[in-house]
Design a protein around this motif. Structure first.
Motif, short mmCIF file in Angstrom:
data_model
loop_
_atom_site.label_atom_id
_atom_site.label_comp_id
_atom_site.label_asym_id
_atom_site.label_seq_id
_atom_site.Cartn_x
_atom_site.Cartn_y
_atom_site.Cartn_z
N THR A 41 0.78 -1.28 0.05
CA THR A 41 0.00 -0.17 -0.04
C THR A 41 0.83 1.17 0.00
OG1 THR A 41 -1.73 -1.10 1.29
CG2 THR A 41 -1.80 1.33 0.98
N ILE A 42 0.80 2.24 -1.02
CA ILE A 42 1.39 3.35 -1.20
C ILE A 42 0.55 4.37 -0.23
CG2 ILE A 42 2.25 5.44 -2.23
CD1 ILE A 42 2.90 3.10 -4.58
N TYR A 43 0.87 5.03 0.87
CA TYR A 43 0.11 5.91 1.71
C TYR A 43 0.32 7.37 1.10
CZ TYR A 43 -0.70 1.98 4.67
OH TYR A 43 -0.75 0.75 5.25
N THR A 44 -0.77 7.91 1.10
CA THR A 44 -0.70 9.57 0.71
C THR A 44 0.26 10.33 1.62
OG1 THR A 44 -2.90 9.28 -0.17
CG2 THR A 44 -1.87 11.56 -0.07
N TYR A 45 0.24 10.27 2.99
CA TYR A 45 1.11 10.78 3.61
C TYR A 45 2.48 10.71 3.55
CZ TYR A 45 3.18 12.70 8.01
OH TYR A 45 4.05 13.42 8.74
N GLY A 46 2.95 9.41 3.07
CA GLY A 46 4.38 8.98 2.96
C GLY A 46 4.76 9.76 1.54
N VAL A 47 4.10 9.69 0.56
CA VAL A 47 4.33 10.40 -0.68
C VAL A 47 4.54 11.77 -0.53
CG1 VAL A 47 3.59 10.92 -3.13
CG2 VAL A 47 3.26 8.75 -2.16
N LEU A 48 3.60 12.58 0.34
CA LEU A 48 3.81 14.01 0.30
C LEU A 48 4.74 14.40 1.12
CD1 LEU A 48 0.06 14.83 0.41
CD2 LEU A 48 1.79 15.43 -1.50
N LEU A 49 5.05 13.48 2.13
CA LEU A 49 6.23 13.78 3.17
C LEU A 49 7.38 13.81 2.27
CD1 LEU A 49 7.00 14.30 5.82
CD2 LEU A 49 7.26 11.76 6.46
N ALA A 50 7.65 12.61 1.68
CA ALA A 50 9.06 12.48 0.74
C ALA A 50 8.96 13.88 -0.08
CB ALA A 50 8.80 11.17 -0.13
N ALA A 51 8.03 14.26 -0.73
CA ALA A 51 7.78 15.32 -1.66
C ALA A 51 8.23 16.66 -0.74
CB ALA A 51 6.39 15.57 -2.31
N ALA A 52 7.68 16.68 0.39
CA ALA A 52 8.17 18.08 1.19
C ALA A 52 9.59 18.15 1.44
CB ALA A 52 7.49 17.84 2.64
N LEU A 105 12.04 16.78 -0.34
CA LEU A 105 12.78 16.80 -1.57
C LEU A 105 12.88 18.29 -2.13
CD1 LEU A 105 11.97 13.59 -3.47
CD2 LEU A 105 14.08 14.32 -2.52
N LEU A 106 11.60 18.86 -2.04
CA LEU A 106 11.15 20.41 -2.29
C LEU A 106 11.90 21.23 -1.43
CD1 LEU A 106 7.40 20.33 -3.22
CD2 LEU A 106 9.10 20.72 -4.76
N GLY A 107 11.86 21.01 -0.07
CA GLY A 107 12.59 21.99 0.78
C GLY A 107 14.28 21.74 0.58
N LEU A 108 14.64 20.64 0.22
CA LEU A 108 15.98 20.39 -0.09
C LEU A 108 16.39 20.97 -1.36
CD1 LEU A 108 18.98 19.39 0.95
CD2 LEU A 108 18.06 17.22 -0.39
N LYS A 109 15.38 20.85 -2.50
CA LYS A 109 15.93 21.69 -3.39
C LYS A 109 15.95 22.98 -3.49
CE LYS A 109 16.24 22.01 -8.18
NZ LYS A 109 17.50 22.05 -8.77
N LEU A 110 14.96 23.89 -2.78
CA LEU A 110 15.01 25.26 -2.39
C LEU A 110 16.31 25.72 -1.82
CD1 LEU A 110 13.86 27.96 -2.69
CD2 LEU A 110 12.67 27.45 -0.56
N ALA A 111 16.81 24.96 -0.93
CA ALA A 111 17.90 25.30 -0.11
C ALA A 111 19.32 25.02 -0.87
CB ALA A 111 18.07 24.17 1.15
N LEU A 152 8.66 25.62 3.29
CA LEU A 152 8.15 25.01 1.98
C LEU A 152 7.79 23.81 2.21
CD1 LEU A 152 7.41 24.88 -0.91
CD2 LEU A 152 9.80 24.69 -1.46
N GLY A 153 8.53 22.75 2.92
CA GLY A 153 8.43 21.39 3.39
C GLY A 153 7.22 21.21 4.07
N HIS A 154 7.15 22.27 5.08
CA HIS A 154 6.12 22.04 6.04
C HIS A 154 4.70 22.31 5.34
CE1 HIS A 154 5.15 22.80 10.55
NE2 HIS A 154 4.57 21.77 10.06
N GLY A 177 3.94 19.03 3.73
CA GLY A 177 3.68 17.98 4.80
C GLY A 177 2.48 18.03 5.33
N ARG A 178 2.01 19.22 5.58
CA ARG A 178 0.61 19.42 6.35
C ARG A 178 -0.56 19.02 5.40
NH1 ARG A 178 1.07 18.51 11.41
NH2 ARG A 178 2.25 19.99 12.54
N PHE A 179 -0.27 19.03 4.21
CA PHE A 179 -1.28 18.43 3.16
C PHE A 179 -1.40 16.94 3.36
CE2 PHE A 179 -1.29 22.58 1.30
CZ PHE A 179 -2.70 22.84 0.77
N GLY A 180 -0.27 16.40 3.37
CA GLY A 180 -0.19 14.79 3.67
C GLY A 180 -0.92 14.75 5.05
#
Length: 276
Positions: A19-30, A32-38, A131-133, A136-139
């Motif tokens: 099972t792929i959980y929405t929270y896990g996907v969005l947390l990973a995206a959070a 990665l996006l935060g690191l990319k901006l940094a 940005l990551g937060h 993440g909160r949408f997750g």
């Protein structure tokens, strides 16, 4: 709400269906996006990209561990009464402040070890955290965790998925304050503020980082009044996050004052020439 994004028709031995959980996907995206901006901000400031990337990885790992540790501490009585509840640590993102405190601690250690400029490096990462937060909160919203108190306001959100109720105790069929969106909105405003005003006035190293902690502490303290999930209490008055905010806000103000009074090397030499 969609706590489960995708259920694959395959079975893994000893683990069951995938099972792929929405929270896990969005947390990973959070993350990665935060690191990319940094990384983009680090390159613009001439910082060592390899060291900044390593720092970002340390921050991600320590944030995950710290968030779960603080959840373990705040809900220790629950876990002690029913050890099977420890499995929820694997499914939960934990407490954001726990991740923030652990990440900052590890980051300070690594920055010193790697010889990076302390407050400039912290400034580089602050908007990325915001940005990551947001993401993440949408997750949290999709998973049903970090939910709010019952409300009669027209913007209340009603959760209906039994999996969320079983997984994180989300009340079903009751309009709740969308505290996940409150916090995502607050973080988005903080992000915009940091980026717009970063170079206004008299900027100094550390201003962006401590401004972020100050603004987040104030917003989190207020939003906690609308939270309905159990998160532990301090002195039977403040939630754990409110207690951390009470400590963090004045610390941020003091640090902003102290750092603003520091002279950079150019200004210091000019002041010395005037004094001579």
């Amino acid at each position: 709400m969609y706590p489960r994004l995708l259920e694959l028709p395959w079975t893994v031995p000893y683990l069951g269906e995938i099972t792929i959980y929405t929270y896990g996907v969005l947390l990973a995206a959070a993350y990665l996006l935060g690191l990319k901006l940094a990384m983009n901000r680090a390159n613009a400031r001439g910082l060592d990209g390899a060291k900044v990337l390593d720092l970002g990885i340390y921050i991600i790992i320590s944030a995950l561990i710290g968030a779960k540790l603080l959840l373990l501490i705040t809900e220790f009585r629950t876990f002690r009464a029913d050890p099977s509840e420890l499995l929820t640590l694997a499914r939960s993102g934990g407490v954001f402040y726990g991740g923030l405190i652990m990440a900052v601690t590890v980051a300070l250690w690594y920055i010193r070890r790697a010889g990076l400029p302390l407050w400039t490096t912290c400034d580089v990462f602050a908007p990325g955290i915001a940005l990551g937060h947001v993401v993440g909160r949408f997750g949290c919203l999709f998973a049903g965790c970090c939910y709010g108190k019952p409300t009669t306001e027209p913007w209340g959100i009603t959760f209906t998925d039994p999996f969320a109720a079983a997984n994180v105790g989300t009340p079903l069929g009751v309009p709740l304050h969308p505290t996940q969106l409150y916090e995502a909105g607050a973080e988005a405003l903080i992000l915009v503020f940091l980026l717009l005003f970063e170079r206004r006035g008299r900027p100094f190293p550390g201003r962006t980082f401590w401004s972020y902690l100050l603004l987040y502490g104030v917003s989190r303290f207020a939003i906690e009044f609308y939270r309905g999930d159990t998160r532990g209490m301090v002195f039977d008055t403040l939630s754990t996050s409110q207690f951390v905010s009470v400590l963090l806000v004045p610390l941020s103000i003091v640090m902003l004052i102290l750092l603003s009074r520091r002279l950079d090397p150019t200004r210091r030499r000019a002041a010395q020439r005037v004094a001579a």
